[in-house]
Enzyme design. Sequence first.
Site, PDB file in Angstrom:
ATOM      1  N   LYS A  10     134.072  51.369  48.329  1.00 23.08           N
ATOM      2  CA  LYS A  10     134.915  51.228  49.518  1.00 23.08           C
ATOM      3  C   LYS A  10     134.267  51.853  50.745  1.00 23.08           C
ATOM      4  O   LYS A  10     134.734  51.637  51.871  1.00 23.08           O
ATOM      5  CB  LYS A  10     136.286  51.865  49.269  1.00 23.08           C
ATOM      6  CG  LYS A  10     136.290  53.381  49.153  1.00 23.08           C
ATOM      7  CD  LYS A  10     137.700  53.897  48.983  1.00 23.08           C
ATOM      8  CE  LYS A  10     137.740  55.415  48.944  1.00 23.08           C
ATOM      9  NZ  LYS A  10     139.123  55.930  48.812  1.00 23.08           N
ATOM     10  N   ARG A  11     133.210  52.606  50.567  1.00 23.30           N
ATOM     11  CA  ARG A  11     132.552  53.270  51.686  1.00 23.30           C
ATOM     12  C   ARG A  11     131.446  52.410  52.315  1.00 23.30           C
ATOM     13  O   ARG A  11     130.796  52.831  53.248  1.00 23.30           O
ATOM     14  CB  ARG A  11     131.968  54.609  51.230  1.00 23.30           C
ATOM     15  CG  ARG A  11     133.046  55.601  50.796  1.00 23.30           C
ATOM     16  CD  ARG A  11     132.446  56.914  50.303  1.00 23.30           C
ATOM     17  NE  ARG A  11     133.476  57.852  49.919  1.00 23.30           N
ATOM     18  CZ  ARG A  11     134.062  57.888  48.715  1.00 23.30           C
ATOM     19  NH1 ARG A  11     133.687  57.009  47.810  1.00 23.30           N
ATOM     20  NH2 ARG A  11     135.001  58.771  48.442  1.00 23.30           N
TER      21      ARG A  11
END
Length: 523
Positions: A254-255
């Site tokens: 998700k980063r």
Amino acid sequence: MKIRTRFAPSPTGYLHIGGVRTALFNWLLSRQTGGQFVLRIDDTDLARNQDEALQPILDGFRWLGIDWDEGPDVGGPHAPYFQSQRQDRYRQAVQQLLACGAAYRDYATPEETTAERTAAEQEKRDFIYSRRWMAETDAQAAEFEAEGRKAIVRLKMPREGTCEFHDAIRGPVSFDWAREQDHVIQRNDGTCLYHLASVVDDFDFQITHVVRAIEHLSNTPRQIFIAQALGYSLPTYGHIPFVAEPGSKSKMSKRKIEQYLKNKDFKSLVESAQFIAGRIGLQTTPETFNPVLVEFYQQVGYLPVAILNYLLLLGWSLDDHTEEFSREEMIEKFSLERVVKSEASFDPAKLLAFQQRYMNRLSLDEKVSGALPFLLRANLVGDDSPSTLDFVGKVVAAAGDRLAVFGDILKFDEFFVKDEELVIDQKVFEKRVVKDSEAGHRLTEFVKVLNVCEPFDPAHLEKCLNDFVEGLQIKYGDLMNPLRLALSGKAGGVSVFDLLAILGRERSINRIHILLDHLKHHN
């Protein structure tokens, strides 16, 4: 044998799409045999736990229809299901491991351990702790404690031989014991760590199959060592491939969203969702509104069955042609033997294709029911009265395949805004109306046709428009383009005849007059 599986999320973040895929495989495996699926919360990392992060995980599973037989909010005979509440049980296991010589109290300071690790790196050899500060007797422990040292508890791993086991997905697996560290199982404050807690819980909860992500494969030798030292029978292990980035073999994170946006399908997925979120006033951050997280899909109106069907095929297949499975078929057909070993790349376009297939099978009433909450949140409708539902149904029917997710109804806001609040695309206005000196005149004359066209339905409206175009001997688009702009404020969308019929005679003519007035003031 009745199979018992588990999924053990940590309350340190939201529900990752890869975690859901792991949970799904466990859930299917247990349901196939009439077994049980256990939800356990691995919250031994007290510094990272967030109480508010647990609820989205539970809500996400409920939305997907992945239910659990034991765990939070359900209870069960093996409660509690939070590792933070089971520390006394883990400490009992630590004492058992110390007593049988499978673990020891270590009094090294962090600096001393780091110095040994650094020396190994400089000498380009694997780091293996020297056990210099190991206390094997109470007398040795007392001497170290007299120096002000505090003990942690480490596993006393074998220094020779191999750990061999059969992985239900990967087949025979072997690890050299000599490469294993003396892993810490208890901190100097008495709290116990994940590897010990996981093994004890799997035994206490009678878990028969530990199916988890490939990242945990390297953890298996130390967990087998703990289990055997405690006299536990081993579960069946199976390690599934991770969900990879779009078009890549690296694990999805998700980063790294900014990187994924370079993929046109991923970018389209995100931009469409951001539009929906903006219209309903959803407060978003990259941490919470993210395609790597399941909540993202729930918030913009995906169907749970589409998500599950797509995730099922991320690392598993029945054959080389079957793609669609009902929930019942997923349970019936699933097997660990058909889980692939290689990573599966997340494909936004394929996910959307599944979503569109399932969306197209819904009845009109089901689509209206799913779209209405988005219209209410966006303040485009004020209630769910029969007249509102009837109007929304007409819009949904006209939208057809363009309604890929429920939130897409907001892309048809031209039907719901007041005539005077309709936003006109200025670029299209300049191109289709201003630069066409006859556009205003044609619209003025067509209003006369609309006033008498009967009945005011798509079929008759199309005939009226065709007769008008033929009578003036103009191109179809000469009228259609400025007319569409007047009615919707956009260059594209649903059929113009659907636009006219749904808006009705009065609103359609009113919008044409508003555009003509705008043209008059522009000139």
